[in-house]
Design a protein around this motif. Structure first.
Motif, PDB file in Angstrom:
ATOM      1  N   LEU A  16      36.207  42.458  30.949  1.00 27.01           N
ATOM      2  CA  LEU A  16      37.438  41.909  30.388  1.00 27.01           C
ATOM      3  C   LEU A  16      38.333  41.319  31.473  1.00 27.01           C
ATOM      4  CD1 LEU A  16      38.365  44.707  27.811  1.00 27.01           C
ATOM      5  CD2 LEU A  16      37.032  42.630  27.428  1.00 27.01           C
ATOM      6  N   GLN A  17      38.274  41.920  32.653  1.00 30.48           N
ATOM      7  CA  GLN A  17      39.097  41.457  33.770  1.00 30.48           C
ATOM      8  C   GLN A  17      38.316  41.598  35.068  1.00 30.48           C
ATOM      9  OE1 GLN A  17      42.571  43.929  33.666  1.00 30.48           O
ATOM     10  NE2 GLN A  17      43.483  42.868  31.952  1.00 30.48           N
ATOM     11  N   GLU A  18      38.510  40.636  35.938  1.00 29.99           N
ATOM     12  CA  GLU A  18      37.912  40.687  37.270  1.00 29.99           C
ATOM     13  C   GLU A  18      39.019  40.734  38.313  1.00 29.99           C
ATOM     14  OE1 GLU A  18      35.054  41.198  38.314  1.00 29.99           O
ATOM     15  OE2 GLU A  18      33.469  40.208  37.192  1.00 29.99           O
ATOM     16  N   PRO A  19      38.779  41.397  39.441  1.00 29.90           N
ATOM     17  CA  PRO A  19      39.798  41.430  40.497  1.00 29.90           C
ATOM     18  C   PRO A  19      40.134  40.033  41.009  1.00 29.90           C
ATOM     19  CG  PRO A  19      38.011  42.974  40.945  1.00 29.90           C
ATOM     20  CD  PRO A  19      37.576  42.147  39.790  1.00 29.90           C
ATOM     21  N   ILE A  38      37.471  50.067  40.835  1.00 31.86           N
ATOM     22  CA  ILE A  38      37.514  49.281  42.056  1.00 31.86           C
ATOM     23  C   ILE A  38      36.078  48.982  42.458  1.00 31.86           C
ATOM     24  CG2 ILE A  38      38.157  49.288  44.497  1.00 31.86           C
ATOM     25  CD1 ILE A  38      40.453  51.190  43.755  1.00 31.86           C
ATOM     26  N   VAL A  39      35.808  47.730  42.791  1.00 33.63           N
ATOM     27  CA  VAL A  39      34.460  47.321  43.195  1.00 33.63           C
ATOM     28  C   VAL A  39      34.514  46.801  44.620  1.00 33.63           C
ATOM     29  CG1 VAL A  39      32.503  45.827  42.663  1.00 33.63           C
ATOM     30  CG2 VAL A  39      33.959  46.675  40.806  1.00 33.63           C
ATOM     31  N   ALA A  40      33.669  47.357  45.480  1.00 35.89           N
ATOM     32  CA  ALA A  40      33.653  46.940  46.888  1.00 35.89           C
ATOM     33  C   ALA A  40      32.288  47.196  47.488  1.00 35.89           C
ATOM     34  CB  ALA A  40      34.721  47.681  47.684  1.00 35.89           C
ATOM     35  N   ALA A  41      31.766  46.188  48.174  1.00 44.10           N
ATOM     36  CA  ALA A  41      30.493  46.308  48.903  1.00 44.10           C
ATOM     37  C   ALA A  41      29.372  46.854  48.020  1.00 44.10           C
ATOM     38  CB  ALA A  41      30.685  47.203  50.127  1.00 44.10           C
ATOM     39  N   LEU A  45      34.151  52.545  42.118  1.00 39.66           N
ATOM     40  CA  LEU A  45      34.894  53.789  42.015  1.00 39.66           C
ATOM     41  C   LEU A  45      35.763  53.678  40.773  1.00 39.66           C
ATOM     42  CD1 LEU A  45      35.762  56.541  43.075  1.00 39.66           C
ATOM     43  CD2 LEU A  45      37.586  55.389  44.353  1.00 39.66           C
ATOM     44  N   GLU A  46      35.451  54.482  39.787  1.00 38.16           N
ATOM     45  CA  GLU A  46      36.216  54.450  38.551  1.00 38.16           C
ATOM     46  C   GLU A  46      37.543  55.153  38.769  1.00 38.16           C
ATOM     47  OE1 GLU A  46      34.416  54.899  34.370  1.00 38.16           O
ATOM     48  OE2 GLU A  46      35.207  56.888  34.883  1.00 38.16           O
ATOM     49  N   THR A  47      38.637  54.489  38.402  1.00 40.41           N
ATOM     50  CA  THR A  47      39.962  55.066  38.613  1.00 40.41           C
ATOM     51  C   THR A  47      40.618  55.536  37.325  1.00 40.41           C
ATOM     52  OG1 THR A  47      41.005  52.880  38.507  1.00 40.41           O
ATOM     53  CG2 THR A  47      40.327  53.668  40.679  1.00 40.41           C
ATOM     54  N   ALA A  48      40.164  55.032  36.169  1.00 40.13           N
ATOM     55  CA  ALA A  48      40.748  55.467  34.897  1.00 40.13           C
ATOM     56  C   ALA A  48      39.836  55.056  33.747  1.00 40.13           C
ATOM     57  CB  ALA A  48      42.141  54.875  34.700  1.00 40.13           C
ATOM     58  N   LEU A  49      39.997  55.744  32.631  1.00 41.86           N
ATOM     59  CA  LEU A  49      39.338  55.388  31.376  1.00 41.86           C
ATOM     60  C   LEU A  49      40.408  54.956  30.389  1.00 41.86           C
ATOM     61  CD1 LEU A  49      36.881  58.414  31.044  1.00 41.86           C
ATOM     62  CD2 LEU A  49      36.260  56.057  31.633  1.00 41.86           C
ATOM     63  N   ILE A  50      40.201  53.810  29.758  1.00 45.27           N
ATOM     64  CA  ILE A  50      41.158  53.300  28.774  1.00 45.27           C
ATOM     65  C   ILE A  50      40.459  53.259  27.421  1.00 45.27           C
ATOM     66  CG2 ILE A  50      42.616  51.353  28.102  1.00 45.27           C
ATOM     67  CD1 ILE A  50      42.737  50.561  31.041  1.00 45.27           C
ATOM     68  N   HIS A  65      50.172  38.647  37.949  1.00 47.38           N
ATOM     69  CA  HIS A  65      49.217  38.018  37.036  1.00 47.38           C
ATOM     70  C   HIS A  65      47.790  38.006  37.577  1.00 47.38           C
ATOM     71  CE1 HIS A  65      52.187  35.716  34.249  1.00 47.38           C
ATOM     72  NE2 HIS A  65      52.635  36.899  34.597  1.00 47.38           N
ATOM     73  N   LEU A  66      47.567  38.684  38.701  1.00 43.94           N
ATOM     74  CA  LEU A  66      46.224  38.829  39.234  1.00 43.94           C
ATOM     75  C   LEU A  66      45.849  40.300  39.226  1.00 43.94           C
ATOM     76  CD1 LEU A  66      46.239  36.396  42.322  1.00 43.94           C
ATOM     77  CD2 LEU A  66      45.231  36.006  40.065  1.00 43.94           C
ATOM     78  N   SER A  67      44.739  40.636  38.584  1.00 41.20           N
ATOM     79  CA  SER A  67      44.311  42.018  38.503  1.00 41.20           C
ATOM     80  C   SER A  67      43.761  42.493  39.842  1.00 41.20           C
ATOM     81  CB  SER A  67      43.232  42.165  37.425  1.00 41.20           C
ATOM     82  OG  SER A  67      42.706  43.475  37.423  1.00 41.20           O
ATOM     83  N   THR A  68      44.012  43.753  40.167  1.00 45.12           N
ATOM     84  CA  THR A  68      43.438  44.345  41.375  1.00 45.12           C
ATOM     85  C   THR A  68      42.183  45.145  41.054  1.00 45.12           C
ATOM     86  OG1 THR A  68      44.865  46.278  41.122  1.00 45.12           O
ATOM     87  CG2 THR A  68      45.675  44.489  42.530  1.00 45.12           C
ATOM     88  N   HIS A  69      41.923  45.358  39.768  1.00 41.11           N
ATOM     89  CA  HIS A  69      40.784  46.150  39.328  1.00 41.11           C
ATOM     90  C   HIS A  69      39.848  45.312  38.456  1.00 41.11           C
ATOM     91  CE1 HIS A  69      43.500  49.392  40.482  1.00 41.11           C
ATOM     92  NE2 HIS A  69      42.519  50.262  40.351  1.00 41.11           N
ATOM     93  N   GLN A  70      38.651  45.822  38.295  1.00 41.81           N
ATOM     94  CA  GLN A  70      37.736  45.295  37.291  1.00 41.81           C
ATOM     95  C   GLN A  70      37.853  46.169  36.050  1.00 41.81           C
ATOM     96  OE1 GLN A  70      33.378  46.129  37.221  1.00 41.81           O
ATOM     97  NE2 GLN A  70      33.172  43.940  37.630  1.00 41.81           N
TER      98      GLN A  70
END
Length: 217
Positions: A16-19, A38-41, A45-50, A65-70
């Motif tokens: 739904l959203q990309e960093p 959070i996606v890296a390398a 790392l899952e930070t929350a469940l919605i 207006h820019l997401s920091t998470h996926q």
């Protein structure tokens, strides 16, 4: 608000959203679960469940207006989405909606921060029990279509450690495992295995939901 809401199907693995991408919509989740991560390398790392009564993209209302998470659909379901500019107009006309969404963003931020603390402070058993209870709350169900591999990846734990914890929980009659599914049989007892992080996160959302009814189409 209903005139601006568009019903959609949340299909598993749909992003739904990309960093660092411009975002146009906020999603109000009705069923299913979206994983905030959070996606890296090549790692996640899952930070929350919605899930049920949650909002994907609500943090955009703070002016970023820019997401920091996926945000990716973990369990299929349904949602209503609204264009960001339409939601902005609604909030200008109804300040109580802006206030509630602001409170929700604070609750979600606490969820993310507490997840980070949990990852470095608590044991595999506590973290896994907390994840299962949070997922059950978000899905409003005791049947979770989740694999050992996903739990290992999302929690940053060895797969063998996750499997050992699940075996212990099953032996204690807390859950039942099947291929790709975990069923919670003794919810109260499982909650007793969680860490303080679960109780803090859950109580924050419960308090929030008692004060406001999410929009419906």
């Amino acid at each position: 608000m209903s005139e601006f809401l568009e019903p959609i199907v949340l299909r598993e693995r749909v992003v739904l959203q990309e960093p660092k991408r411009q975002l146009d919509h906020v999603y109000f989740v009705e069923t299913g679960i979206v994983s905030l991560r959070i996606v890296a390398a090549g790692s996640i790392l899952e930070t929350a469940l919605i899930g049920y009564r949650g909002a994907v993209g609500a943090s955009l209302l703070s002016g970023i207006h820019l997401s920091t998470h996926q945000s990716i659909v973990l369990f299929s379901g349904t949602a209503y989405r609204i264009r960001l500019e339409d939601l902005g107009r609604v909030m200008n006309e109804h300040p109580e909606i802006r206030e509630h969404l602001s409170q929700y963003v604070q609750a979600l931020s606490l969820h993310c921060a507490q997840t980070g603390l949990c990852g470095v402070r608590h044991s595999c058993d506590k973290r896994l029990a907390s994840w299962l209870c949070l997922a059950s709350d978000a899905l409003d169900s005791d049947v979770l279509p989740v694999t050992h591999d996903y739990l290992s990846s999302a929690l940053g734990l060895r797969r063998a450690s996750v499997t050992e914890s699940l075996i212990r929980f099953e032996a204690q009659g807390l859950i039942r495992k099947a291929r790709g599914v975990v069923q919670i049989d003794e919810r109260t007892s499982l909650e007793q295995k969680t860490c303080s992080c679960y109780r803090l996160i859950a109580s924050t959302y419960v308090s929030l939901h008692h004060t406001f009814k999410w929009p419906e189409g």
